[in-house]
Design a protein around this motif. Structure first.
Motif, short mmCIF file in Angstrom:
data_model
loop_
_atom_site.label_atom_id
_atom_site.label_comp_id
_atom_site.label_asym_id
_atom_site.label_seq_id
_atom_site.Cartn_x
_atom_site.Cartn_y
_atom_site.Cartn_z
N SER A 272 6.94 -7.83 2.36
CA SER A 272 7.92 -7.21 3.09
C SER A 272 7.72 -5.63 3.11
O SER A 272 6.75 -5.07 2.54
N GLY A 273 8.64 -5.12 4.11
CA GLY A 273 8.46 -3.44 4.16
C GLY A 273 8.52 -2.55 2.75
O GLY A 273 8.20 -1.65 2.41
N GLU A 274 9.30 -3.35 1.75
CA GLU A 274 9.66 -2.69 0.54
C GLU A 274 8.31 -2.57 -0.10
O GLU A 274 8.26 -2.02 -1.05
N ASN A 275 7.51 -3.83 -0.01
CA ASN A 275 6.10 -3.59 -0.88
C ASN A 275 5.10 -3.55 0.29
O ASN A 275 4.46 -4.15 0.69
N GLN A 276 4.71 -2.06 0.36
CA GLN A 276 4.04 -1.70 1.41
C GLN A 276 2.47 -1.93 0.88
O GLN A 276 2.11 -2.12 -0.14
N ARG A 277 1.72 -2.05 2.24
CA ARG A 277 0.11 -2.26 1.79
C ARG A 277 -0.61 -1.02 1.71
O ARG A 277 -0.76 -0.35 2.62
N HIS A 278 -0.78 -0.92 0.56
CA HIS A 278 -1.67 0.49 0.19
C HIS A 278 -3.19 0.20 0.17
O HIS A 278 -3.60 -0.87 -0.50
N LEU A 279 -3.97 1.05 0.81
CA LEU A 279 -5.42 0.93 0.78
C LEU A 279 -6.15 2.15 0.77
O LEU A 279 -5.63 3.20 1.47
N LYS A 280 -7.05 2.46 -0.01
CA LYS A 280 -7.86 3.52 -0.40
C LYS A 280 -8.90 3.60 0.41
O LYS A 280 -9.81 2.26 0.35
N ILE A 281 -9.48 4.32 1.37
CA ILE A 281 -10.63 4.16 2.29
C ILE A 281 -11.60 5.35 2.20
O ILE A 281 -11.09 6.56 2.42
N ASP A 282 -12.90 5.04 1.72
CA ASP A 282 -13.86 5.76 1.63
C ASP A 282 -14.68 5.91 2.91
O ASP A 282 -15.30 4.88 3.29
N CYS A 283 -14.47 7.23 3.55
CA CYS A 283 -15.30 7.18 4.84
C CYS A 283 -16.31 7.88 5.14
O CYS A 283 -16.81 8.17 6.34
N ALA A 284 -17.27 7.89 4.09
CA ALA A 284 -18.59 8.35 3.99
C ALA A 284 -18.88 9.55 4.40
O ALA A 284 -19.83 10.05 4.83
#
Length: 542
Positions: free
Chosen positions: A201-213
């Motif tokens: 749900s929106g309560e448990n948001q999707r967190h992602l760390k991205i290394d863009c080089a």
């Protein structure tokens, strides 16, 4: 063809004396200062290709995961695919022709390929963020202009975005709108529709760390952020504001060194991913509670996507043919899991995306990823028509909903070429829909320990291979030596293949333990060094 204008324009882009280059798997690539004439001439070639096909051709100025001081060029064919192999030879001829031979070479190509110089030509041009790219893309423009071609310079783009734009243009918008906004809208709409059905749900948001080089991916993800639904929270690292492109970061660095990129601090269990410099490769990774680093490479990406698609096809009740295409570099555990557990057929082809892409086109749904994280999914026209029809007309609610998920996944995936942004969104959607953690994904199967080494040789053509590069046929005795060495270890496999661009032979080995994989790789490397004319210091583990 205006001979005088060609001669004058070519003189502004002189070929360095004695330089010979080969159009490799991904075009030309070398030090940026040696490429001015090549870029000019690839502008010429793109015009000839456009005239003969009556279609827009793409020219991308990039050297992908190479160091910042390198550069390169890739040509894109009408449906977003890589340049047809029959034209790679023309590209090499044109790049290596001496100044006084240039016009004759163009005339010969026109005769062989039946090019009508009076036809119109259209070329799309994009470039990455390297300091040399702007000047080199101007050289491409000069080449296009001197042969009277029309061009659209899109400036800074990821490589997959240029492939996408070329395909959209040549399909009259059937694949999508030929604008960056069209790209962002198509992908984000499909992604938003998919995660609406997620148990997260929106309560448990999707967190992602991205290394863009420190590359173009950071710029384009920043532009795309407003299109993402609020559940998707991304944080960009190595965004190009401080450090050099691909330096101690990016998908290639993470894959080769099996460690996190510089500048990205990871908490245990956090999901992280890395793009390469032109954003056509992606790998995922995380650390566990003991601090151990876990890489999730192209093999595991292909497996996750295959699991998801197979489940959907079962729900839809369709017997569409799903297959996975790999190279010899794919980990043996992934092949076994796909074939024995998932019951999905696996096909092995020579290294190089063009070979994987071509093979994947043979199936209703073809999934391909190189272990380095470069890959995509292809849907045949018949499969696409069937899926869209079911999503609209199927009476059974469950089947119709499953068909809609398939349809959105089809729209989310950039089918023209491997695309780090598109692949990332597809992976995030699948993890959300299946309620999977990164650890659970990693746990689908356990990779066999492996090692990749390079052996310098006097002449790479001394080594020749067959069976999708899995067996060496020259020099004599090399394959016998490899077979004997493999026989010493449990669950072992090894193969060698010459590099496409430099006098290096690559050695891959896997076995039941890391110690045994390392030992096997070193022993096979020594066999190559002794039998294939090793150069410099004998091979050793880093």
């Amino acid at each position: 063809m205006d001979s005088e204008a060609l001669q004058k324009s070519s003189a502004s882009h002189p070929k360095p004396s004695g330089l010979t280059l080969q159009y490799g798997t991904a075009g030309f690539r070398t030090k940026a200062e040696q490429l001015d004439h090549v870029m000019f001439r690839m502008g010429l070639l793109a015009v000839l290709r456009s005239k003969v096909l009556a279609s827009t051709i793409g020219v991308m100025v990039t050297a992908s995961h190479n160091p910042e001081e390198d550069n390169g060029v890739k040509l894109v064919d009408p449906l977003g695919e890589m340049l047809h192999p029959s034209w790679e030879e023309y590209a090499t001829q044109l790049a290596n022709a001496e100044e006084q031979e240039l016009q004759t070479t163009i005339t010969e190509i026109c005769q062989k390929a039946a090019v009508n110089l009076h036809k119109d030509a259209s070329v799309f041009i994009g470039r990455d963020t390297r300091p040399s790219s702007k000047k080199l893309s101007q050289s491409v423009i000069d080449g296009v202009s001197v042969l009277g071609g029309q061009y659209h310079d899109y400036g800074l783009l990821t490589t997959p975005q240029l492939h996408y734009l070329v395909c959209c243009q040549n399909t009259q918008g059937q694949y999508g709108k030929a604008t960056l906004e069209g790209y962002y809208e198509k992908l984000s709409k499909a992604f938003t529709e998919l995660i609406k059905q997620s148990p997260i749900s929106g309560e448990n948001q999707r967190h992602l760390k991205i290394d863009c080089a420190n590359g173009i991916g950071a710029l384009k993800l920043s532009e795309m952020k407003p299109y993402f639904p609020k559940e998707m929270l991304i944080r960009l690292y190595n965004d190009g504001t401080k450090e050099k492109l691909n330096h101690l970061c990016g998908a290639d660095f993470v894959k080769v060194h099996q460690q996190p990129p510089r500048g990205l601090v990871m908490e245990p269990g956090e999901r992280c991913c890395s793009f390469d410099g032109d954003a056509d490769r992606i790998v995922y990774y995380y650390t566990d509670t003991t601090g151990r680093f876990h890489l999730i490479d192209g093999d595991k990406i292909a497996t996750l996507i295959s699991v998801f698609l197979k489940e959907l096809l079962a729900k839809v009740g369709q017997s569409l043919e799903l297959a996975v295409v790999q190279t010899a570099y794919a980990n043996g555990s992934s092949t076994r899991y796909l074939e024995e557990t998932l019951k999905v057929p696996v096909h092995c082809v020579k290294t190089g995306v063009k070979h994987l892409h071509h093979k994947a086109q043979e199936f209703d749904i073809g999934v391909y990823f190189e272990a380095n994280g470069h890959g995509t999914v292809l849907f045949s026209k018949a499969a696409e028509t069937k899926i869209r029809q079911l999503a609209k007309e199927e009476k059974d609610d469950g089947k119709r909903e499953a068909a809609k998920v398939l349809e959105n996944m089809m729209d989310l995936i950039n089918q023209t070429v491997g695309d780090a942004i598109s692949d990332m969104l597809a992976i995030e959607a699948i993890l959300a829909l299946k309620g999977l953690t990164v650890q659970q994904w990693d746990g689908l199967y356990t990779d066999l320990p492996n090692r990749l080494l390079r052996v310098q040789v006097a002449e790479r053509r001394a080594v020749a291979t067959v069976d999708a590069e899995r067996r060496a046929v020259s020099p004599p005795g090399l394959q016998d030596s490899i077979d004997a060495l493999v026989g010493k270890y449990r669950a072992a496999r090894a193969f060698v293949r010459p590099s496409g661009t430099e006098d290096v032979v690559r050695v891959y080995a896997e076995a039941d333990t890391q110690e045994n994989a390392d030992a096997l790789a070193l022993e096979v490397s020594m066999a190559v060094y002794q039998l294939a004319g090793g150069k410099g210091a004998p091979p050793q583990l880093l």
